[in-house]
Design an enzyme around this catalytic site. Structure first.
Site, PDB file in Angstrom:
ATOM      1  N   LYS A  38      51.595 -16.963  47.659  1.00 57.68           N
ATOM      2  CA  LYS A  38      50.873 -17.724  46.632  1.00 57.68           C
ATOM      3  C   LYS A  38      49.452 -17.209  46.517  1.00 57.68           C
ATOM      4  O   LYS A  38      48.796 -16.972  47.527  1.00 57.68           O
ATOM      5  CB  LYS A  38      50.851 -19.200  47.070  1.00 57.68           C
ATOM      6  CG  LYS A  38      50.188 -20.139  46.103  1.00 57.68           C
ATOM      7  CD  LYS A  38      51.210 -20.925  45.321  1.00 57.68           C
ATOM      8  CE  LYS A  38      50.618 -21.676  44.151  1.00 57.68           C
ATOM      9  NZ  LYS A  38      50.298 -20.829  42.988  1.00 57.68           N
TER      10      LYS A  38
ATOM     11  N   LYS B 264      44.531 -19.468  54.218  1.00 54.52           N
ATOM     12  CA  LYS B 264      44.217 -20.751  53.565  1.00 54.52           C
ATOM     13  C   LYS B 264      45.477 -21.615  53.463  1.00 54.52           C
ATOM     14  O   LYS B 264      45.441 -22.808  53.753  1.00 54.52           O
ATOM     15  CB  LYS B 264      43.633 -20.504  52.168  1.00 54.52           C
ATOM     16  CG  LYS B 264      43.005 -21.749  51.575  1.00 54.52           C
ATOM     17  CD  LYS B 264      42.520 -21.533  50.154  1.00 54.52           C
ATOM     18  CE  LYS B 264      41.277 -20.691  50.092  1.00 54.52           C
ATOM     19  NZ  LYS B 264      40.690 -20.656  48.729  1.00 54.52           N
TER      20      LYS B 264
ATOM     21  N   LYS C  86      47.666 -12.147  46.116  1.00 57.52           N
ATOM     22  CA  LYS C  86      46.603 -12.136  45.111  1.00 57.52           C
ATOM     23  C   LYS C  86      46.909 -11.062  44.086  1.00 57.52           C
ATOM     24  O   LYS C  86      47.589 -10.085  44.394  1.00 57.52           O
ATOM     25  CB  LYS C  86      45.243 -11.832  45.761  1.00 57.52           C
ATOM     26  CG  LYS C  86      44.068 -12.356  44.964  1.00 57.52           C
ATOM     27  CD  LYS C  86      43.894 -13.844  45.168  1.00 57.52           C
ATOM     28  CE  LYS C  86      42.774 -14.421  44.351  1.00 57.52           C
ATOM     29  NZ  LYS C  86      42.486 -15.805  44.755  1.00 57.52           N
TER      30      LYS C  86
ATOM     31  N   THR D 197      40.162 -29.269  43.719  1.00 56.63           N
ATOM     32  CA  THR D 197      39.388 -28.491  44.690  1.00 56.63           C
ATOM     33  C   THR D 197      38.165 -29.292  45.143  1.00 56.63           C
ATOM     34  O   THR D 197      37.905 -29.422  46.348  1.00 56.63           O
ATOM     35  CB  THR D 197      38.986 -27.130  44.080  1.00 56.63           C
ATOM     36  OG1 THR D 197      40.183 -26.500  43.633  1.00 56.63           O
ATOM     37  CG2 THR D 197      38.305 -26.250  45.093  1.00 56.63           C
TER      38      THR D 197
ATOM     39  N   ASN E 223      33.539 -26.568  37.467  1.00 56.57           N
ATOM     40  CA  ASN E 223      34.664 -27.448  37.769  1.00 56.57           C
ATOM     41  C   ASN E 223      34.569 -27.984  39.204  1.00 56.57           C
ATOM     42  O   ASN E 223      34.604 -29.193  39.441  1.00 56.57           O
ATOM     43  CB  ASN E 223      35.967 -26.668  37.542  1.00 56.57           C
ATOM     44  CG  ASN E 223      37.165 -27.452  37.981  1.00 56.57           C
ATOM     45  OD1 ASN E 223      37.410 -27.579  39.177  1.00 56.57           O
ATOM     46  ND2 ASN E 223      37.904 -28.013  37.059  1.00 56.57           N
TER      47      ASN E 223
ATOM     48  N   SER F 179      48.215 -27.091  43.582  1.00 61.56           N
ATOM     49  CA  SER F 179      49.077 -26.066  42.977  1.00 61.56           C
ATOM     50  C   SER F 179      50.466 -26.128  43.616  1.00 61.56           C
ATOM     51  O   SER F 179      51.482 -25.995  42.921  1.00 61.56           O
ATOM     52  CB  SER F 179      48.501 -24.670  43.207  1.00 61.56           C
ATOM     53  OG  SER F 179      47.621 -24.333  42.181  1.00 61.56           O
TER      54      SER F 179
HETATM   55  P1  NAD Z   1      33.509 -22.610  37.032  1.00 62.18           P
HETATM   56  O1  NAD Z   1      33.445 -21.385  36.203  1.00 62.18           O
HETATM   57  O2  NAD Z   1      34.023 -23.875  36.477  1.00 62.18           O
HETATM   58  O3  NAD Z   1      32.043 -22.953  37.589  1.00 62.18           O
HETATM   59  C1  NAD Z   1      31.199 -22.025  38.172  1.00 62.18           C
HETATM   60  C2  NAD Z   1      29.786 -22.549  38.009  1.00 62.18           C
HETATM   61  O4  NAD Z   1      28.900 -21.707  38.724  1.00 62.18           O
HETATM   62  C3  NAD Z   1      29.296 -22.564  36.564  1.00 62.18           C
HETATM   63  O5  NAD Z   1      28.575 -23.770  36.360  1.00 62.18           O
HETATM   64  C4  NAD Z   1      28.362 -21.362  36.493  1.00 62.18           C
HETATM   65  O6  NAD Z   1      27.346 -21.530  35.507  1.00 62.18           O
HETATM   66  C5  NAD Z   1      27.800 -21.396  37.881  1.00 62.18           C
HETATM   67  N1  NAD Z   1      27.229 -20.137  38.327  1.00 62.18           N
HETATM   68  C6  NAD Z   1      27.629 -18.870  38.087  1.00 62.18           C
HETATM   69  N2  NAD Z   1      26.795 -18.006  38.680  1.00 62.18           N
HETATM   70  C7  NAD Z   1      25.868 -18.736  39.307  1.00 62.18           C
HETATM   71  C8  NAD Z   1      24.753 -18.438  40.097  1.00 62.18           C
HETATM   72  N3  NAD Z   1      24.404 -17.184  40.357  1.00 62.18           N
HETATM   73  N4  NAD Z   1      24.047 -19.463  40.596  1.00 62.18           N
HETATM   74  C9  NAD Z   1      24.366 -20.735  40.335  1.00 62.18           C
HETATM   75  N5  NAD Z   1      25.407 -21.082  39.604  1.00 62.18           N
HETATM   76  C10 NAD Z   1      26.139 -20.100  39.089  1.00 62.18           C
HETATM   77  O7  NAD Z   1      34.303 -22.164  38.355  1.00 62.18           O
HETATM   78  P2  NAD Z   1      34.991 -23.113  39.436  1.00 62.18           P
HETATM   79  O8  NAD Z   1      36.431 -23.230  39.116  1.00 62.18           O
HETATM   80  O9  NAD Z   1      34.167 -24.333  39.629  1.00 62.18           O
HETATM   81  O10 NAD Z   1      34.914 -22.186  40.739  1.00 62.18           O
HETATM   82  C11 NAD Z   1      33.733 -22.087  41.509  1.00 62.18           C
HETATM   83  C12 NAD Z   1      34.018 -21.396  42.832  1.00 62.18           C
HETATM   84  O11 NAD Z   1      35.048 -22.103  43.513  1.00 62.18           O
HETATM   85  C13 NAD Z   1      34.533 -19.962  42.729  1.00 62.18           C
HETATM   86  O12 NAD Z   1      34.045 -19.249  43.848  1.00 62.18           O
HETATM   87  C14 NAD Z   1      36.028 -20.109  42.856  1.00 62.18           C
HETATM   88  O13 NAD Z   1      36.640 -18.934  43.346  1.00 62.18           O
HETATM   89  C15 NAD Z   1      36.088 -21.220  43.879  1.00 62.18           C
HETATM   90  N6  NAD Z   1      37.369 -21.942  43.872  1.00 62.18           N
HETATM   91  C16 NAD Z   1      37.800 -22.579  42.748  1.00 62.18           C
HETATM   92  C17 NAD Z   1      38.995 -23.266  42.779  1.00 62.18           C
HETATM   93  C18 NAD Z   1      39.467 -24.037  41.590  1.00 62.18           C
HETATM   94  O14 NAD Z   1      40.462 -24.734  41.724  1.00 62.18           O
HETATM   95  N7  NAD Z   1      38.780 -24.009  40.461  1.00 62.18           N
HETATM   96  C19 NAD Z   1      39.776 -23.270  43.950  1.00 62.18           C
HETATM   97  C20 NAD Z   1      39.317 -22.611  45.096  1.00 62.18           C
HETATM   98  C21 NAD Z   1      38.091 -21.952  45.035  1.00 62.18           C
END
Ligand code: NAD
Length: 420
Positions: A67, A91, A103, A187, A218, A349
């Site tokens: 996954k 994980k 991945k 998350t 998010n 998921s």
């Molecule tokens: P997203 O795109 O919804 O949000 C990312 C946020 O970070 C945005 O508000 C963006 O403006 C901000 N951002 C980007 N660059 C930045 C910086 N340099 N400084 C400050 N803020 C910045 O993405 P997300 O889904 O919230 O994911 C965020 C992190 O969580 C990623 O590393 C992702 O891999 C990890 N993650 C997400 C999930 C998921 O279910 N969405 C699951 C596991 C891990």
């Protein structure tokens, strides 16, 4: 071997020191089980053809089908895909999902494609990897710059290839196409459950805890919203454009409303003084808990000594470099590692896949309750291992995961069994 994969594998060696492992285990986890590279040739809107490099890596499937997400980013490469697949293996094991890790990625700037080009590219990915993925083999999901609609296209393409609807081949789909309730905030919610469950151990009192959330997307928004509702004071938030610090706190709901209305965090309401700062400086402001929720490599050996938080909860993947990790550990900062803190996403998921296979869909309270039932005991176990072995939480999480993977590997009989 690339640098990222090399660094990722160091975690394995580090965790292995704390377990009595059959030699079979490390041998099995030394390299990915299989990796496929492809070139995706698509017709562009201007009539020309362009090819994009793409990969899928299944790292280990001892504990079940593999996954992991599919990332669209110009800098994606084989080394990164392998490292992330390794990461997913651990994980999934930390939270005891019956999965191995995988991945995928495409080297592309998705924002430069039209909607139709993006659809063609996503369908081409599935055509190229149709024999590699599958509901009982390897189940992709969204990652950076891939989203629910793309997952819907991919599930549709796969279903056309196998000649029947096959929603369980991919997760993170739109609700109408077999997605799960509760996936959107899963998350952030997972991290929230972990933190609340370990509050006493961490010496955290919600009413007194000041929290800075880097990345108000998010993950960051939902985590901030839930903590705020329980009395935590959110003193800092940022996105890629703006960083805000308000020592008396702010309401994440009001901040989000403001951003929706104006398109920016700038000028968002707060309970007292609101100061605009730089993203880098925000990480170093006074707070008790820092929650990096944006992207990789935000805390390194350079800025780690300036971090004032006592606890860092990694909601993004890999926000702390190995050098940053070392520096935080030296300062006595407790890091709740990504493979535990953000595992709520892959857990829901998994729920989506279970619901697709059963053809029976759960209510939102069901999803929340089951997520909590998974996150809390796993967080407790990681904490106990940390105390038992006197190690940091990241190493403890890897030890916990490796112990599970090792048990599965040796259930077929290891060296000890066959040589006795
Ligand atoms: P997203 O795109 O919804 O949000 C990312 C946020 O970070 C945005 O508000 C963006 O403006 C901000 N951002 C980007 N660059 C930045 C910086 N340099 N400084 C400050 N803020 C910045 O993405 P997300 O889904 O919230 O994911 C965020 C992190 O969580 C990623 O590393 C992702 O891999 C990890 N993650 C997400 C999930 C998921 O279910 N969405 C699951 C596991 C891990």
């Amino acid at each position: 071997m690339g640098q990222l994969f090399h660094e990722a594998r160091k975690r394995l060696k580090q965790a292995a020191k704390y377990l009595e492992l059959d030699p079979d285990v490390l041998e099995k986890l030394k390299y990915p089980k299989e990796t496929l590279a492809a070139s995706l040739l698509i017709r562009m809107d201007d009539g020309s053809r362009r090819s994009f490099k793409a990969w899928r890596c299944r790292y280990d499937d001892t504990r079940g089908p593999t996954k992991g997400g599919i990332r669209y980013h110009p800098s994606v490469c084989l080394d990164e895909v392998m490292a992330l697949a390794f990461w997913m293996t651990f994980k999934c094991a930390v939270v005891n999902l019956p999965y191995g890790g995988a991945k995928g990625g495409v080297a592309v700037d998705a924002s430069s494609l039209s909607k139709s080009e993006l659809e063609r590219l996503s369908r081409a990915y599935v055509k190229a990897f149709a024999n590699f993925i599958g509901p009982d083999r390897d189940i992709p999901a969204p990652d950076m710059y891939t989203n629910a609609m793309i997952m819907g296209w991919m599930a549709d393409e796969y279903s056309a290839i196998v000649g029947q609807p096959s929603p369980a081949v991919i997760t993170g789909k739109p609700l109408q196409l077999g997605g799960s309730l509760g996936r959107d905030d899963a998350t952030g919610r997972g991290g929230y459950y972990v933190l609340r469950h370990l509050e006493k151990d961490l010496g955290v009192t919600p009413e007194k805890a000041r929290v800075i959330v880097q990345g108000f997307g998010n993950v960051g928004y939902h985590c901030a919203r839930m903590l705020h509702a329980d009395g935590y004071r959110i003193v800092g938030v940022s996105d890629s454009q703006t960083a805000l610090y308000a020592p008396d706190g702010m309401d994440p709901l009001a901040v989000r409303e403001h951003k929706k209305r104006t398109g920016s965090l700038r000028g968002a309401p707060a309970h007292g003084r609101m100061q605009e700062t730089s993203n880098k400086a925000l990480l170093e402001q006074e707070c008790d808990i820092l929650v990096p929720s944006a992207m990789e490599n935000q805390i390194d050996a350079q800025n780690a000594p300036n971090i004032q938080a006592r606890i860092v909860m990694e909601m993004a993947n890999g926000p702390i470099t190995p050098g940053g990790d070392q520096a935080l550990n030296n300062k006595g900062v407790i890091v709740i590692p990504d493979i535990l803190a953000n595992a709520g996403g892959v857990t829901v998921s998994y729920f989506e896949w279970v619901q697709n296979k059963a053809g029976y869909y759960w209510t939102l309270p069901d999803v929340h309750a089951r997520l909590q039932q998974i996150m809390e005991p796993e967080a407790r176990r990681v904490w106990d291992i940390k105390l038992e072995k006197q190690i940091d939480m990241r190493t403890a999480a890897y030890v916990h995961a490796l112990d599970r993977i090792a048990a599965a590997v040796t259930a077929h009989g290891g060296k000890a069994y066959f040589s006795s």
